[in-house]
Design a protein around this motif. Structure first.
Motif, PDB file in Angstrom:
ATOM      1  N   ILE A 158      -9.403   8.250   1.894  1.00 40.15           N
ATOM      2  CA  ILE A 158      -8.401   7.357   2.624  1.00 40.15           C
ATOM      3  C   ILE A 158      -8.292   6.006   2.076  1.00 40.15           C
ATOM      4  O   ILE A 158      -9.020   5.859   0.838  1.00 40.15           O
ATOM      5  N   ILE A 159      -7.553   5.173   2.342  1.00 39.42           N
ATOM      6  CA  ILE A 159      -7.346   3.713   1.785  1.00 39.42           C
ATOM      7  C   ILE A 159      -8.027   2.656   2.788  1.00 39.42           C
ATOM      8  O   ILE A 159      -7.274   2.732   4.024  1.00 39.42           O
TER       9      ILE A 159
ATOM     10  N   VAL B 264     -10.347   2.625  -4.967  1.00 38.76           N
ATOM     11  CA  VAL B 264      -9.700   3.558  -5.615  1.00 38.76           C
ATOM     12  C   VAL B 264     -10.507   4.552  -5.703  1.00 38.76           C
ATOM     13  O   VAL B 264     -10.341   5.770  -5.618  1.00 38.76           O
ATOM     14  N   ALA B 265     -11.627   4.218  -6.435  1.00 37.04           N
ATOM     15  CA  ALA B 265     -12.861   5.095  -6.931  1.00 37.04           C
ATOM     16  C   ALA B 265     -13.861   4.367  -7.089  1.00 37.04           C
ATOM     17  O   ALA B 265     -14.017   3.499  -7.710  1.00 37.04           O
ATOM     18  N   THR B 266     -15.071   5.018  -6.723  1.00 35.42           N
ATOM     19  CA  THR B 266     -16.603   4.270  -6.917  1.00 35.42           C
ATOM     20  C   THR B 266     -16.742   4.981  -8.384  1.00 35.42           C
ATOM     21  O   THR B 266     -17.145   6.556  -8.166  1.00 35.42           O
ATOM     22  N   LEU B 267     -17.174   4.556  -9.155  1.00 36.13           N
ATOM     23  CA  LEU B 267     -17.524   4.862 -10.560  1.00 36.13           C
ATOM     24  C   LEU B 267     -19.093   4.962 -10.769  1.00 36.13           C
ATOM     25  O   LEU B 267     -19.664   5.813 -11.425  1.00 36.13           O
TER      26      LEU B 267
ATOM     27  N   GLU C 112      -2.437   2.320   5.054  1.00 36.58           N
ATOM     28  CA  GLU C 112      -1.317   3.251   4.406  1.00 36.58           C
ATOM     29  C   GLU C 112      -0.582   2.842   3.213  1.00 36.58           C
ATOM     30  O   GLU C 112      -0.044   1.730   3.437  1.00 36.58           O
ATOM     31  N   GLU C 113      -0.251   3.523   2.529  1.00 41.07           N
ATOM     32  CA  GLU C 113       0.647   3.205   1.269  1.00 41.07           C
ATOM     33  C   GLU C 113       2.240   3.401   1.601  1.00 41.07           C
ATOM     34  O   GLU C 113       2.762   4.525   2.116  1.00 41.07           O
TER      35      GLU C 113
ATOM     36  N   MET D 296      -1.386  -2.286   6.863  1.00 44.13           N
ATOM     37  CA  MET D 296      -2.727  -2.236   7.652  1.00 44.13           C
ATOM     38  C   MET D 296      -2.379  -1.571   9.015  1.00 44.13           C
ATOM     39  O   MET D 296      -1.388  -1.805   9.726  1.00 44.13           O
ATOM     40  N   LYS D 297      -3.303  -0.609   8.963  1.00 43.69           N
ATOM     41  CA  LYS D 297      -3.470  -0.111  10.566  1.00 43.69           C
ATOM     42  C   LYS D 297      -4.463  -0.744  11.314  1.00 43.69           C
ATOM     43  O   LYS D 297      -4.990  -1.488  10.863  1.00 43.69           O
TER      44      LYS D 297
END
Length: 220
Positions: A197-198, A75-78, A153-154, A138-139
């Motif tokens: 992207i996810i 979701v995010a790299t902190l 994709e969500e 999943m794509k």
């Protein structure tokens, strides 16, 4: 330029460890979903990887395949563990608490905040595990010049809290005490990143893959 440098650092770290080199000391922090991956995805992935390793294009490509237990969608790299190699240690638990508090404050400011929770207990909110679940589809796997990813994709239900919305919350949470910590202890803009992207990376190729090999991957 920065992504190329990151790829080279990651290649060196993986090659060192997998070839019997010294244990690498580093640290990092990521907000992730699809972790751990559910059993259906793990079983499919392990079958997929077994077949992939039998392909000629794979045998011609110096690479590293991620184990199934490493599958996750960032979701995010902190804090990027790659850039923390050979750097002074950072107080990750303290920074994690800063992030949790900042994210909780932004979430609490949303008018429909309570609608996005499956549990409103203080411990659940602080850990972020109280947020309503997301559904991902999943794509087709996708190859770039130096890695391969599973892209998702969500599937958003009406009124649910999307990953895109949560990424915006994280961006807002960065301002203030979190950003001050980064300026003082992590003087590097490479650390805090939010993907567009996810996806879950599952293969690293240590030599840029030419179009012929990439085409064989896509065909397979």
């Amino acid at each position: 330029r920065m992504e190329g440098n990151r790829h080279e650092l990651l290649r060196d770290l993986i090659e060192s460890v997998t070839n019997g080199g010294p244990i690498v000391e580093t640290c990092g922090m990521t907000v992730a979903t699809l972790y751990p991956a559910d059993r259906t995805l793990v079983e499919w992935y392990e079958t997929f990887v077994t077949r992939m390793k039998e392909e000629e294009w794979f045998k011609d490509s110096p690479s590293f395949v991620y184990p199934s237990q490493a599958l996750h969608c960032t979701v995010a790299t902190l804090v990027d563990f790659i850039f923390m190699h050979n750097k002074p240690p950072v107080d990750i638990p303290f920074l994690a608490d800063l992030w949790r508090e900042a994210i909780r404050n932004v979430l609490a400011s949303l008018p429909d905040y309570q609608n996005h929770l499956v549990s409103s207990s203080p411990s659940s909110v602080v850990s972020l595990e109280g947020l309503s679940p997301v559904t991902l589809r999943m794509k087709r796997p996708r190859m770039t010049s130096n890695c391969a990813i599973l892209e998702f994709e969500e599937i958003q239900a009406e009124g649910s809290f999307s990953l895109a919305s949560f990424r915006e919350v994280i961006k807002q949470a960065f301002a203030g005490s979190v950003e001050e910590f980064y300026k003082e202890h992590l003087n590097d803009s490479n650390h805090f990143r939010i993907p567009t992207i996810i996806h879950s990376t599952f293969l690293r190729v240590f030599e840029d893959m030419d179009e012929a090999r990439a085409s064989r991957f896509r065909a397979g």
